[in-house]
Scaffold this active site. Structure first.
Site, PDB file in Angstrom:
ATOM      1  N   GLN A 100       0.818  -1.218   0.000  1.00  0.00           N
ATOM      2  CA  GLN A 100       0.000   0.000   0.000  1.00  0.00           C
ATOM      3  C   GLN A 100       0.849   1.264   0.000  1.00  0.00           C
ATOM      4  O   GLN A 100       0.648   2.166  -0.811  1.00  0.00           O
ATOM      5  CB  GLN A 100      -0.921   0.014   1.226  1.00  0.00           C
ATOM      6  CG  GLN A 100      -1.983  -1.065   1.248  1.00  0.00           C
ATOM      7  CD  GLN A 100      -2.923  -0.895   2.434  1.00  0.00           C
ATOM      8  OE1 GLN A 100      -3.912  -0.168   2.359  1.00  0.00           O
ATOM      9  NE2 GLN A 100      -2.608  -1.559   3.535  1.00  0.00           N
ATOM     10  N   ASP A 135      14.156 -10.205  -3.165  1.00  0.00           N
ATOM     11  CA  ASP A 135      13.925 -11.204  -2.121  1.00  0.00           C
ATOM     12  C   ASP A 135      14.260 -10.618  -0.752  1.00  0.00           C
ATOM     13  O   ASP A 135      15.433 -10.456  -0.399  1.00  0.00           O
ATOM     14  CB  ASP A 135      14.773 -12.443  -2.400  1.00  0.00           C
ATOM     15  CG  ASP A 135      14.449 -13.592  -1.445  1.00  0.00           C
ATOM     16  OD1 ASP A 135      13.641 -13.383  -0.511  1.00  0.00           O
ATOM     17  OD2 ASP A 135      15.020 -14.680  -1.628  1.00  0.00           O
ATOM     18  N   ALA A 175       7.221  -5.248   4.667  1.00  0.00           N
ATOM     19  CA  ALA A 175       6.977  -5.787   6.008  1.00  0.00           C
ATOM     20  C   ALA A 175       6.123  -7.041   5.925  1.00  0.00           C
ATOM     21  O   ALA A 175       5.362  -7.238   4.973  1.00  0.00           O
ATOM     22  CB  ALA A 175       6.265  -4.750   6.883  1.00  0.00           C
ATOM     23  N   TYR A 176       6.274  -7.879   6.934  1.00  0.00           N
ATOM     24  CA  TYR A 176       5.381  -9.014   7.152  1.00  0.00           C
ATOM     25  C   TYR A 176       4.273  -8.482   8.043  1.00  0.00           C
ATOM     26  O   TYR A 176       4.496  -8.196   9.215  1.00  0.00           O
ATOM     27  CB  TYR A 176       6.155 -10.137   7.842  1.00  0.00           C
ATOM     28  CG  TYR A 176       5.377 -11.432   8.043  1.00  0.00           C
ATOM     29  CD1 TYR A 176       5.730 -12.582   7.348  1.00  0.00           C
ATOM     30  CD2 TYR A 176       4.320 -11.506   8.938  1.00  0.00           C
ATOM     31  CE1 TYR A 176       5.040 -13.768   7.536  1.00  0.00           C
ATOM     32  CE2 TYR A 176       3.616 -12.684   9.124  1.00  0.00           C
ATOM     33  CZ  TYR A 176       3.980 -13.814   8.428  1.00  0.00           C
ATOM     34  OH  TYR A 176       3.294 -14.980   8.610  1.00  0.00           O
ATOM     35  N   THR A 177       3.067  -8.320   7.490  1.00  0.00           N
ATOM     36  CA  THR A 177       2.002  -7.627   8.221  1.00  0.00           C
ATOM     37  C   THR A 177       0.838  -8.538   8.619  1.00  0.00           C
ATOM     38  O   THR A 177      -0.163  -8.046   9.131  1.00  0.00           O
ATOM     39  CB  THR A 177       1.449  -6.462   7.378  1.00  0.00           C
ATOM     40  OG1 THR A 177       0.986  -6.974   6.119  1.00  0.00           O
ATOM     41  CG2 THR A 177       2.522  -5.408   7.142  1.00  0.00           C
ATOM     42  N   THR A 189       5.531   0.552  13.464  1.00  0.00           N
ATOM     43  CA  THR A 189       4.128   0.331  13.807  1.00  0.00           C
ATOM     44  C   THR A 189       3.788   0.689  15.249  1.00  0.00           C
ATOM     45  O   THR A 189       4.667   0.700  16.126  1.00  0.00           O
ATOM     46  CB  THR A 189       3.786  -1.158  13.576  1.00  0.00           C
ATOM     47  OG1 THR A 189       2.454  -1.439  14.019  1.00  0.00           O
ATOM     48  CG2 THR A 189       4.718  -2.057  14.377  1.00  0.00           C
ATOM     49  N   ASP A 190       2.508   0.921  15.487  1.00  0.00           N
ATOM     50  CA  ASP A 190       1.987   1.124  16.833  1.00  0.00           C
ATOM     51  C   ASP A 190       2.118  -0.139  17.679  1.00  0.00           C
ATOM     52  O   ASP A 190       2.065  -0.081  18.912  1.00  0.00           O
ATOM     53  CB  ASP A 190       0.522   1.534  16.764  1.00  0.00           C
ATOM     54  CG  ASP A 190      -0.328   0.526  15.995  1.00  0.00           C
ATOM     55  OD1 ASP A 190      -0.036   0.307  14.809  1.00  0.00           O
ATOM     56  OD2 ASP A 190      -1.280  -0.042  16.569  1.00  0.00           O
ATOM     57  N   TYR A 248       4.427 -10.072  15.857  1.00  0.00           N
ATOM     58  CA  TYR A 248       4.519  -8.996  14.876  1.00  0.00           C
ATOM     59  C   TYR A 248       5.161  -7.750  15.477  1.00  0.00           C
ATOM     60  O   TYR A 248       6.123  -7.207  14.936  1.00  0.00           O
ATOM     61  CB  TYR A 248       3.130  -8.661  14.323  1.00  0.00           C
ATOM     62  CG  TYR A 248       3.096  -7.397  13.497  1.00  0.00           C
ATOM     63  CD1 TYR A 248       3.723  -7.338  12.262  1.00  0.00           C
ATOM     64  CD2 TYR A 248       2.444  -6.253  13.959  1.00  0.00           C
ATOM     65  CE1 TYR A 248       3.706  -6.174  11.503  1.00  0.00           C
ATOM     66  CE2 TYR A 248       2.415  -5.089  13.214  1.00  0.00           C
ATOM     67  CZ  TYR A 248       3.050  -5.055  11.990  1.00  0.00           C
ATOM     68  OH  TYR A 248       3.041  -3.899  11.250  1.00  0.00           O
TER      69      TYR A 248
END
Length: 291
Positions: free
Chosen positions: A12, A35, A59-61, A100-101, A124
């Site tokens: 996004q 990669d 990121a891995y979200t 991130t929060d 996470y």
């Protein structure tokens, strides 16, 4: 400014930066072209040319999946930033890292500031904290941007999920005791582009919070989405307000994800717009596509 490397070009925020960067050279490889699990590949990309800056949006979200996919989450969220930070430091290239929060535990009563202690409550958040620490220790020329509740007219996110579910339901049960700041990917992208104009100033380096103005619960956000959709003739299901305990998930969520943006305003003059204006814009775009 010279070319800027943006990782996570298919996401996004990465996609929004590439789309909104008028007059700038943005290289934003998609996940299949870079990669993120290969530190050597990341270093080689940094070494491939004289970048003006690198922006790590990758990121891995998948918050819930991360609880059982620990290695993948840590590889992408912590080891990849470590590799990028080391490689950019070697070449004297500034690095912008999105965070991130979820690095906070959500127990504070007010909005979190950048100096509040971090205490992630899941894989996470812990892996994203690891990424922050890797960037701080490896490359002093960094800007870390913590954001939250990211939505847009592209990709997978809460707004698109709500509109999809609304099509065949008269009521949706949505959590109403988690508080945060809905934030648009386009708003993040515009802020990143503003920061890039100052990225060579050492006074700009550090950690900042970047979210849209105002606060909401997930139920508030759903109601705002449906209200705007209704203005386009879309369906507006009733929102049943439920507690977190009534919607169990593998990963715990912070009850309070509100972030204070005063430092960002002071340093860069970035004044985030109200989240409701942002949501209206996104819903307008999505409803126009389906009209």
């Amino acid at each position: 400014m010279g070319a800027v490397l943006v990782t996570g070009g298919s996401g996004q925020v990465g996609g929004a930066i590439a789309r909104l960067a008028l007059g700038r050279e943005i290289v934003a490889p998609r996940r299949d072209a870079l990669d993120l699990t290969d530190p050597a590949a990341l270093a080689a990309m940094v070494e491939s040319r004289e970048w003006a800056a690198v922006v790590n949006c990758a990121a891995y979200t998948a918050v819930d999946r991360a609880e059982s996919d620990v290695v993948a989450a840590w590889t992408i969220n912590a080891l990849a930033p470590a590799a990028l930070a080391a490689a950019t430091a070697r070449k004297g290239i500034p690095l912008i890292q999105l965070s991130t929060d979820y690095v906070f535990d959500g127990t504070k009563s007010g909005a979190y500031t950048e100096t509040d202690p971090i205490a992630p409550i899941g894989v996470y958040g812990a892996s994203k904290e690891g990424g922050e620490q890797a960037v701080r220790t490896a490359n002093p020329a960094h800007v870390i941007l913590r954001t939250a509740w990211v939505v847009s007219a592209t990709g997978s996110n809460f707004v698109k999920t709500m509109l999809r579910l609304a099509a065949d339901r008269d009521e949706l049960r949505v959590v109403a005791d988690q508080h945060g700041c809905p934030t648009g990917a386009d708003d993040i992208a515009r802020a990143v582009l503003t920061i890039l104009d100052r990225i060579d100033d050492p006074a700009a380096f550090g950690t900042y919070h970047l979210v849209n103005q105002g606060e909401a619960t997930w139920a508030d956000l759903a109601e705002a989405v449906f209200a705007r959709a209704a203005a386009h003739g879309g369906k507006a299901p009733r929102v049943g307000r439920i507690a977190t305990k009534d919607y169990p998930t593998p990963a715990a969520r912070p009850a309070n994800s509100r972030l204070d943006t005063a430092k960002l305003r002071r340093q860069f003059g970035i004044v985030p717009r109200d989240w409701r204006v942002m949501i209206d814009e996104i819903v307008d775009q999505l409803m126009e596509k389906t009209a």
